[in-house]
Design a protein around this motif. Structure first.
Motif, PDB file in Angstrom:
ATOM      1  N   ASP A  72      41.945 -81.515 -53.428  1.00  0.00           N
ATOM      2  CA  ASP A  72      43.343 -81.109 -53.303  1.00  0.00           C
ATOM      3  C   ASP A  72      44.071 -81.313 -54.629  1.00  0.00           C
TER       4      ASP A  72
ATOM      5  N   ARG B 287      55.055 -81.348 -42.344  1.00  0.00           N
ATOM      6  CA  ARG B 287      53.651 -81.600 -41.985  1.00  0.00           C
ATOM      7  C   ARG B 287      53.059 -80.296 -41.482  1.00  0.00           C
ATOM      8  N   TRP B 288      52.070 -79.822 -42.209  1.00  0.00           N
ATOM      9  CA  TRP B 288      51.365 -78.612 -41.803  1.00  0.00           C
ATOM     10  C   TRP B 288      50.349 -78.974 -40.734  1.00  0.00           C
ATOM     11  N   GLU B 289      50.085 -78.054 -39.856  1.00  0.00           N
ATOM     12  CA  GLU B 289      49.043 -78.268 -38.860  1.00  0.00           C
ATOM     13  C   GLU B 289      47.720 -78.503 -39.586  1.00  0.00           C
ATOM     14  N   PRO B 290      46.855 -79.359 -39.042  1.00  0.00           N
ATOM     15  CA  PRO B 290      45.576 -79.640 -39.701  1.00  0.00           C
ATOM     16  C   PRO B 290      44.746 -78.371 -39.910  1.00  0.00           C
ATOM     17  N   ARG B 291      44.134 -78.320 -41.072  1.00  0.00           N
ATOM     18  CA  ARG B 291      43.165 -77.271 -41.454  1.00  0.00           C
ATOM     19  C   ARG B 291      43.750 -75.853 -41.387  1.00  0.00           C
TER      20      ARG B 291
ATOM     21  N   PHE C 269      52.983 -82.864 -46.420  1.00  0.00           N
ATOM     22  CA  PHE C 269      51.667 -83.343 -46.011  1.00  0.00           C
ATOM     23  C   PHE C 269      50.770 -82.128 -45.777  1.00  0.00           C
TER      24      PHE C 269
ATOM     25  N   ASN D  63      47.511 -81.992 -44.904  1.00  0.00           N
ATOM     26  CA  ASN D  63      46.669 -82.142 -43.704  1.00  0.00           C
ATOM     27  C   ASN D  63      45.395 -81.309 -43.725  1.00  0.00           C
ATOM     28  N   GLY D  64      44.673 -81.364 -44.821  1.00  0.00           N
ATOM     29  CA  GLY D  64      43.385 -80.670 -44.891  1.00  0.00           C
ATOM     30  C   GLY D  64      43.499 -79.159 -44.906  1.00  0.00           C
TER      31      GLY D  64
ATOM     32  N   ALA E 177      47.874 -85.444 -50.006  1.00  0.00           N
ATOM     33  CA  ALA E 177      46.580 -84.907 -49.595  1.00  0.00           C
ATOM     34  C   ALA E 177      45.515 -85.938 -49.952  1.00  0.00           C
TER      35      ALA E 177
END
Length: 130
Positions: free
Chosen positions: A87, A21-25, A54, A56-57, A82
């Motif tokens: 995406d 999971r990547w940090e958002p944005r 994931f 995550n925007g 996504a």
């Protein structure tokens, strides 16, 4: 598995699947592919993994990081989760330009992505590539 500078989190699931999971944005940097690959190789030496990622925007992706994932990461299949149709267009472009040697799927939810990964074959062991 820990995460460098909390840019992403990695979890080894019971069935051998690895989720990221990547940090958002976030803006994906050149070094992110190397850091994630180092964690995978440390936790599962010599193995290729099915990766549930994931996005995550994610706001932006460096071309070097995309090339790294396509050619050097020890992957046997990747499911990208996504929510945006944009995406999906970026993922299709990635597949066309970088042609990763493993199947890549796009999904709007984690359950569909996990089900698809469960149907993908596990590729043979990795050779160390730098």
């Amino acid at each position: 598995m820990g995460a460098p500078q909390d840019r992403f989190s990695v979890q080894l699931e019971e069935n051998g699947l690895v989720s990221v999971r990547w940090e958002p944005r976030i803006v994906l940097r050149n070094s992110d592919g190397e850091q994630l690959t180092a964690q995978l190789r440390s936790a599962l030496p010599g193995l290729r993994v099915h990766l549930l990622m994931f996005l995550n925007g994610m706001e932006s992706l460096s071309q070097d990081s995309l090339a790294y994932f396509a050619r050097r990461a020890p992957l046997s299949a990747v499911a990208l989760v996504a929510p945006s149709v944009l995406d999906q267009a970026l993922i299709e472009l990635y597949l066309e330009v970088y042609r990763p040697p493993y199947p890549v799927g796009y999904f709007q939810d984690g359950a569909s992505a996990r089900a698809w990964l469960g149907l993908q074959p596990i590729l043979g062991p990795t050779a160390l590539r730098s």
